[in-house]
Scaffold this motif. Structure first.
Motif, mmCIF file in Angstrom:
data_model
loop_
_atom_site.group_PDB
_atom_site.id
_atom_site.type_symbol
_atom_site.label_atom_id
_atom_site.label_comp_id
_atom_site.label_asym_id
_atom_site.label_seq_id
_atom_site.Cartn_x
_atom_site.Cartn_y
_atom_site.Cartn_z
ATOM 1 N N SER A 137 0.874 -1.177 0.000
ATOM 2 C CA SER A 137 0.000 0.000 0.000
ATOM 3 C C SER A 137 0.908 1.222 0.000
ATOM 4 C CB SER A 137 -0.904 0.014 1.240
ATOM 5 O OG SER A 137 -0.113 -0.011 2.423
ATOM 6 N N ARG A 138 0.313 2.346 -0.337
ATOM 7 C CA ARG A 138 1.103 3.588 -0.373
ATOM 8 C C ARG A 138 0.252 4.730 0.170
ATOM 9 N NH1 ARG A 138 2.295 7.765 -4.465
ATOM 10 N NH2 ARG A 138 4.474 8.434 -4.262
ATOM 11 N N ALA A 139 0.636 5.198 1.359
ATOM 12 C CA ALA A 139 -0.027 6.351 1.976
ATOM 13 C C ALA A 139 -1.548 6.181 2.022
ATOM 14 C CB ALA A 139 0.338 7.628 1.228
ATOM 15 N N VAL A 140 -1.991 5.020 2.527
ATOM 16 C CA VAL A 140 -3.424 4.710 2.533
ATOM 17 C C VAL A 140 -4.091 5.066 3.855
ATOM 18 C CG1 VAL A 140 -5.095 2.816 2.463
ATOM 19 C CG2 VAL A 140 -3.289 2.942 0.756
ATOM 20 N N ALA A 141 -3.469 4.713 4.981
ATOM 21 C CA ALA A 141 -4.127 4.880 6.280
ATOM 22 C C ALA A 141 -3.074 4.816 7.385
ATOM 23 C CB ALA A 141 -5.170 3.777 6.480
ATOM 24 N N PRO A 142 -3.443 5.247 8.598
ATOM 25 C CA PRO A 142 -2.544 5.071 9.743
ATOM 26 C C PRO A 142 -2.193 3.600 9.914
ATOM 27 C CG PRO A 142 -4.329 6.571 10.306
ATOM 28 C CD PRO A 142 -4.675 5.973 8.962
ATOM 29 N N LEU A 143 -1.016 3.338 10.431
ATOM 30 C CA LEU A 143 -0.496 1.978 10.470
ATOM 31 C C LEU A 143 -1.374 0.970 11.206
ATOM 32 C CD1 LEU A 143 1.790 0.175 9.550
ATOM 33 C CD2 LEU A 143 3.058 0.800 11.612
ATOM 34 N N PRO A 144 -1.945 1.279 12.377
ATOM 35 C CA PRO A 144 -2.773 0.258 13.037
ATOM 36 C C PRO A 144 -3.925 -0.219 12.152
ATOM 37 C CG PRO A 144 -2.248 2.018 14.571
ATOM 38 C CD PRO A 144 -1.786 2.488 13.222
ATOM 39 N N ARG A 145 -4.591 0.703 11.472
ATOM 40 C CA ARG A 145 -5.689 0.332 10.587
ATOM 41 C C ARG A 145 -5.166 -0.421 9.363
ATOM 42 N NH1 ARG A 145 -8.709 5.351 8.481
ATOM 43 N NH2 ARG A 145 -8.354 5.884 10.671
ATOM 44 N N LEU A 146 -4.045 0.023 8.839
ATOM 45 C CA LEU A 146 -3.469 -0.600 7.655
ATOM 46 C C LEU A 146 -3.063 -2.042 7.921
ATOM 47 C CD1 LEU A 146 -2.681 0.039 4.728
ATOM 48 C CD2 LEU A 146 -0.445 0.766 5.569
ATOM 49 N N VAL A 147 -2.519 -2.291 9.087
ATOM 50 C CA VAL A 147 -2.151 -3.661 9.467
ATOM 51 C C VAL A 147 -3.394 -4.552 9.479
ATOM 52 C CG1 VAL A 147 -1.351 -5.107 11.388
ATOM 53 C CG2 VAL A 147 -0.075 -3.054 10.749
ATOM 54 N N GLY A 148 -4.501 -4.029 10.033
ATOM 55 C CA GLY A 148 -5.743 -4.793 10.086
ATOM 56 C C GLY A 148 -6.306 -5.119 8.717
ATOM 57 N N TRP A 149 -6.074 -4.256 7.757
ATOM 58 C CA TRP A 149 -6.530 -4.499 6.395
ATOM 59 C C TRP A 149 -5.604 -5.433 5.629
ATOM 60 C CZ3 TRP A 149 -7.352 1.381 4.999
ATOM 61 C CH2 TRP A 149 -8.498 1.857 5.652
ATOM 62 N N GLY A 165 6.014 7.625 4.763
ATOM 63 C CA GLY A 165 7.006 8.672 4.920
ATOM 64 C C GLY A 165 8.169 8.230 5.782
ATOM 65 N N ALA A 166 9.193 9.065 5.819
ATOM 66 C CA ALA A 166 10.414 8.729 6.549
ATOM 67 C C ALA A 166 10.180 8.577 8.048
ATOM 68 C CB ALA A 166 11.483 9.798 6.288
ATOM 69 N N SER A 167 9.075 9.119 8.570
ATOM 70 C CA SER A 167 8.799 9.038 10.006
ATOM 71 C C SER A 167 7.931 7.841 10.378
ATOM 72 C CB SER A 167 8.108 10.331 10.471
ATOM 73 O OG SER A 167 6.859 10.489 9.805
ATOM 74 N N VAL A 168 7.849 6.861 9.492
ATOM 75 C CA VAL A 168 6.958 5.720 9.733
ATOM 76 C C VAL A 168 7.292 4.982 11.028
ATOM 77 C CG1 VAL A 168 8.372 4.128 8.363
ATOM 78 C CG2 VAL A 168 5.929 3.668 8.693
ATOM 79 N N SER A 169 8.546 5.007 11.453
ATOM 80 C CA SER A 169 8.927 4.326 12.701
ATOM 81 C C SER A 169 8.123 4.834 13.882
ATOM 82 C CB SER A 169 10.422 4.508 12.971
ATOM 83 O OG SER A 169 11.195 3.888 11.972
ATOM 84 N N ASP A 170 7.709 6.101 13.813
ATOM 85 C CA ASP A 170 6.929 6.683 14.907
ATOM 86 C C ASP A 170 5.539 6.070 15.016
ATOM 87 O OD1 ASP A 170 9.089 8.360 15.295
ATOM 88 O OD2 ASP A 170 8.219 10.042 14.187
ATOM 89 N N GLU A 171 5.067 5.441 13.930
ATOM 90 C CA GLU A 171 3.736 4.827 13.935
ATOM 91 C C GLU A 171 3.741 3.417 14.519
ATOM 92 O OE1 GLU A 171 1.103 5.247 10.504
ATOM 93 O OE2 GLU A 171 2.683 6.395 9.512
ATOM 94 N N VAL A 172 4.907 2.820 14.611
ATOM 95 C CA VAL A 172 4.985 1.407 14.997
ATOM 96 C C VAL A 172 4.469 1.134 16.407
ATOM 97 C CG1 VAL A 172 6.552 -0.534 15.391
ATOM 98 C CG2 VAL A 172 6.810 0.889 13.340
#
Length: 210
Positions: A137-149, A165-172
């Motif tokens: 996926s590419r820039a679709v949704a916040p990571l928790p929701r994206l993982v569920g999909w 984006g480069a700050s994706v680590s902050d979403e983990v």
């Protein structure tokens, strides 16, 4: 605006698309014309189609394994799915998109380019029945929701590749529980395109336990 000049492929594109560069060029033209007219991309994106979008996706395609079966969740105008399918004729791509106007565009592009390694599926990820080696996926949704999909579509031993984006680590941290519930493991951030594009592409990758 001279669309032909605005969508002219940069020299580096040849190394990423090889003999299929003409297909990539035609896809860029479709995005710049029909894609803009139908509201799939904004007109301001046309001058940066290659740098910000096509090359951003294409540098990741080099890492795909030959023969991989891939799903692109919320593909929109076909990013990264169509780019990967053009760059890598040896993979099988399923484009998943719920909006009719987008799937119509995708089907038209696939037919126009003669891509025999692409399927277009209209629907939400939760409604799709399938198992894939890679779910992207590419820039679709916040990571928790994206993982569920995404993770339910990853076959055991496969992986999820989220272009973010480069700050994706902050979403983990916020996604840790969703990752555990989905059988995810080996969470890592990888960059692609160093020395090829000005801004390398950041991809969050999560494997599914075999």
């Amino acid at each position: 605006m001279d669309v032909s000049r605005e969508t002219s492929a940069p020299a580096v594109a040849g190394s990423l698309f090889g003999s299929r560069l003409d297909l990539a060029q035609r896809y860029a033209m479709s995005l710049a014309t029909s894609g803009v007219e139908r509201g799939l991309i904004g007109p301001r994106e046309v001058p940066r189609l290659w740098d910000r979008h096509l090359l951003n996706c294409a540098v990741v395609a080099t890492a795909l394994e030959s023969g991989a079966e891939i799903a692109d969740v919320g593909t929109g105008a076909g990013l990264p799915g169509l780019v990967w399918a053009i760059a890598r004729a040896d993979v099988r791509m399923t484009l998943i998109e719920p909006l009719l106007r987008r799937t119509v565009f995708l089907e038209e592009v696939v037919a126009d380019l003669g891509l025999d390694n692409v399927d277009v599926v209209r629907g939400r990820a939760e409604e799709v029945d399938g198992a894939y080696d890679v779910v992207t996926s590419r820039a679709v949704a916040p990571l928790p929701r994206l993982v569920g999909w995404s993770m339910p579509l990853v076959r055991p031993g496969g992986s999820m590749w989220a272009i973010k984006g480069a700050s994706v680590s902050d979403e983990v941290p916020a996604a840790r529980s969703a990752i555990r519930r989905s059988g995810g493991t080996n969470v890592r951030v990888t960059t692609y395109g160093e020395g090829i594009v000005e801004t390398p592409t950041t991809v969050l990758q999560i494997d599914r336990i075999p």
